[in-house]
Design a protein around this motif. Structure first.
Motif, PDB file in Angstrom:
ATOM      1  N   SER A  40     -36.677  73.640  17.825  1.00  0.00           N
ATOM      2  CA  SER A  40     -36.942  74.069  19.196  1.00  0.00           C
ATOM      3  C   SER A  40     -35.988  73.502  20.244  1.00  0.00           C
ATOM      4  O   SER A  40     -36.027  73.901  21.401  1.00  0.00           O
ATOM      5  N   LEU A  41     -35.138  72.566  19.857  1.00  0.00           N
ATOM      6  CA  LEU A  41     -34.196  71.981  20.809  1.00  0.00           C
ATOM      7  C   LEU A  41     -32.870  72.736  20.753  1.00  0.00           C
ATOM      8  O   LEU A  41     -32.368  73.040  19.668  1.00  0.00           O
ATOM      9  N   ARG A  42     -32.311  73.052  21.928  1.00  0.00           N
ATOM     10  CA  ARG A  42     -31.012  73.718  21.939  1.00  0.00           C
ATOM     11  C   ARG A  42     -29.966  72.800  21.323  1.00  0.00           C
ATOM     12  O   ARG A  42     -29.923  71.609  21.614  1.00  0.00           O
ATOM     13  N   LEU A  91     -48.139  61.447  19.286  1.00  0.00           N
ATOM     14  CA  LEU A  91     -48.514  62.827  19.618  1.00  0.00           C
ATOM     15  C   LEU A  91     -47.953  63.207  20.980  1.00  0.00           C
ATOM     16  O   LEU A  91     -47.439  64.306  21.175  1.00  0.00           O
ATOM     17  N   VAL A  92     -48.035  62.278  21.950  1.00  0.00           N
ATOM     18  CA  VAL A  92     -47.514  62.556  23.297  1.00  0.00           C
ATOM     19  C   VAL A  92     -46.015  62.801  23.243  1.00  0.00           C
ATOM     20  O   VAL A  92     -45.492  63.741  23.836  1.00  0.00           O
ATOM     21  N   PHE A  93     -45.278  61.945  22.503  1.00  0.00           N
ATOM     22  CA  PHE A  93     -43.834  62.120  22.388  1.00  0.00           C
ATOM     23  C   PHE A  93     -43.499  63.459  21.772  1.00  0.00           C
ATOM     24  O   PHE A  93     -42.582  64.148  22.195  1.00  0.00           O
ATOM     25  N   SER A  94     -44.238  63.851  20.737  1.00  0.00           N
ATOM     26  CA  SER A  94     -43.982  65.120  20.065  1.00  0.00           C
ATOM     27  C   SER A  94     -44.197  66.281  21.019  1.00  0.00           C
ATOM     28  O   SER A  94     -43.420  67.231  21.045  1.00  0.00           O
ATOM     29  N   PHE A  98     -37.141  55.235  19.453  1.00  0.00           N
ATOM     30  CA  PHE A  98     -35.998  55.985  19.967  1.00  0.00           C
ATOM     31  C   PHE A  98     -36.437  57.000  21.023  1.00  0.00           C
ATOM     32  O   PHE A  98     -35.788  57.149  22.060  1.00  0.00           O
ATOM     33  N   PHE A  99     -37.535  57.693  20.773  1.00  0.00           N
ATOM     34  CA  PHE A  99     -38.020  58.675  21.739  1.00  0.00           C
ATOM     35  C   PHE A  99     -38.393  57.998  23.059  1.00  0.00           C
ATOM     36  O   PHE A  99     -38.137  58.534  24.140  1.00  0.00           O
ATOM     37  N   ALA A 100     -39.025  56.822  22.969  1.00  0.00           N
ATOM     38  CA  ALA A 100     -39.384  56.080  24.183  1.00  0.00           C
ATOM     39  C   ALA A 100     -38.127  55.669  24.945  1.00  0.00           C
ATOM     40  O   ALA A 100     -38.091  55.699  26.180  1.00  0.00           O
ATOM     41  N   LEU A 101     -37.075  55.287  24.206  1.00  0.00           N
ATOM     42  CA  LEU A 101     -35.801  54.925  24.846  1.00  0.00           C
ATOM     43  C   LEU A 101     -35.204  56.137  25.554  1.00  0.00           C
ATOM     44  O   LEU A 101     -34.703  56.018  26.681  1.00  0.00           O
ATOM     45  N   CYS A 102     -35.251  57.303  24.910  1.00  0.00           N
ATOM     46  CA  CYS A 102     -34.717  58.525  25.522  1.00  0.00           C
ATOM     47  C   CYS A 102     -35.421  58.824  26.845  1.00  0.00           C
ATOM     48  O   CYS A 102     -34.776  59.129  27.857  1.00  0.00           O
ATOM     49  N   PRO A 113     -39.849  65.971  14.471  1.00  0.00           N
ATOM     50  CA  PRO A 113     -40.020  66.411  15.864  1.00  0.00           C
ATOM     51  C   PRO A 113     -38.730  66.219  16.665  1.00  0.00           C
ATOM     52  O   PRO A 113     -37.939  65.310  16.385  1.00  0.00           O
ATOM     53  N   VAL A 114     -38.516  67.086  17.646  1.00  0.00           N
ATOM     54  CA  VAL A 114     -37.288  67.000  18.443  1.00  0.00           C
ATOM     55  C   VAL A 114     -37.388  65.845  19.427  1.00  0.00           C
ATOM     56  O   VAL A 114     -38.465  65.544  19.944  1.00  0.00           O
ATOM     57  N   PRO A 115     -36.277  65.170  19.703  1.00  0.00           N
ATOM     58  CA  PRO A 115     -36.304  64.072  20.670  1.00  0.00           C
ATOM     59  C   PRO A 115     -36.440  64.614  22.094  1.00  0.00           C
ATOM     60  O   PRO A 115     -36.061  65.754  22.372  1.00  0.00           O
TER      61      PRO A 115
END
Length: 347
Positions: free
Chosen positions: A232-234, A11-14, A157-161, A189-191
């Motif tokens: 939502s991500l450009r 949820l936090v990553f999202s 992957f999101f944590a790595l980003c 969800p967007v990274p």
């Protein structure tokens, strides 16, 4: 308890991703940086006169250059679960203003990074900066991660980003992080990155012998574009200009891929239908064994198809990209299109 913690992390990553994406969509600070761009995806950086002329003629000022892959170490004496692989050998320069080091991470490697994202983020950023320093390349102002993450590996992957962006900002507070976005990822969800590059190629299954063109087709892309307006991500957009030959055995099982840079002698091919050819006699090309009766499907990216997809993308999204990117820079690929066609793709 562990499941609750994982759910909370997701949820936090999202939420972080959503906030970053919304911020980028309203950020016009980079509008003056709009440019034509290319991917450079070879293991040796060497730029010949044809490629240099192409970059100049099309005012290409940005190149996303693959610096190395990250793969699972399958060695019986492996120390780390994953390792850098196929590191770029830099023997030449690219006549562009901006080089964006790009790292390809295999699905298996991202799976093995779980719980060690901070460690790998530090290694990735340090390795890139060392490569730039050793080869007298300007310190990068941006990195790109290329990974086909799924819902199962999304959290890793999101944590790595997040960790990579943190490492980048230690060196340059204004540094950017981007990520490639596959079509199926438009539904997720967007990274947590500054922007994404939507890959409008490799849109079909090359393992499917009934696929007409796995590189690019309107039929494969159109169903995903309904998610584009709400993403939502450009996004910037990447279009293919490459071709390849896919090999299937008599039982229609995929055998391998032969790069288009390898010529297929006409005397071993019998045309059977559309872009399909049958092997007339046994031979070996690019370490792929071809036997009589095997079938080759020749695939490319026709200009008309690229423009049809480009027009569709523009219909489904009113957000203009900062970069139009072509995959990839290679004199063989350049020869497949006219100067006017390149200008229309980049327009």
């Amino acid at each position: 308890m562990r499941n609750n913690i994982l759910s909370l992390c997701a949820l936090v990553f999202s939420c972080i991703s959503l906030c970053i994406g919304c911020t980028n969509n309203n950020d016009d600070s980079n509008t003056s940086d709009k440019t034509n761009a290319v991917y450079y995806w070879r293991t040796t950086l060497e730029c010949d006169s044809i490629e240099r002329d192409f970059l100049k003629a099309n005012e290409v000022n940005r190149a996303y250059v693959r610096f190395f892959d990250i793969v699972v170490d399958e060695s019986p004496i492996a120390i780390d679960a994953v390792v850098p692989n196929a590191t770029l050998q830099i023997k030449d320069t690219l006549p562009v203003k901006v080089i964006v080091p790009t790292i390809y991470i295999t699905p298996e490697a991202i799976d093995n990074m779980q719980s060690n994202e901070d460690v790998w983020a530090e290694k990735i950023v340090k390795r890139i900066y060392n490569m730039c320093s050793y080869n007298e390349i300007d310190e990068p102002k941006e990195l790109q991660l290329d990974c086909d993450w799924t819902m199962r590996t999304q959290q890793t992957f999101f944590a790595l980003c997040i960790a990579v962006k943190k490492e980048l900002q230690k060196r340059n507070p204004e540094a950017l992080l981007s990520a490639t976005i596959r079509l199926h990822q438009l539904k997720t969800p967007v990274p947590p990155v500054d922007y994404g590059v939507l890959m409008l190629y490799n849109t079909g299954s090359f393992e499917n012998p009934k696929e007409f063109n796995s590189i690019i087709s309107v039929e494969n892309i159109k169903p995903y574009l309904k998610y584009l307006g709400g993403y939502s991500l450009r996004l910037d957009y990447a279009y293919p200009i490459f071709s390849w030959n896919l090999v299937y055995n008599r039982d229609n099982h995929f055998k391998g891929l032969i790069n288009s840079s390898y010529d297929l002698p006409d005397n071993i091919l019998t045309h059977i239908s559309e872009n399909n050819y049958e092997i007339a006699k046994d031979t070996i090309i690019n370490n792929v064994y071809l036997y009589k009766g095997d079938v080759i499907r020749k695939e490319g990216a026709p200009f008309k198809t690229i423009m049809d997809v480009k027009n569709l993308v523009e219909q489904y999204s009113d957000k203009k990209p900062r970069n139009i990117i072509l995959y990839q820079l290679d004199k063989k690929n350049i020869s497949n299109y006219s100067s006017d066609e390149f200008k229309q793709i980049y327009k």
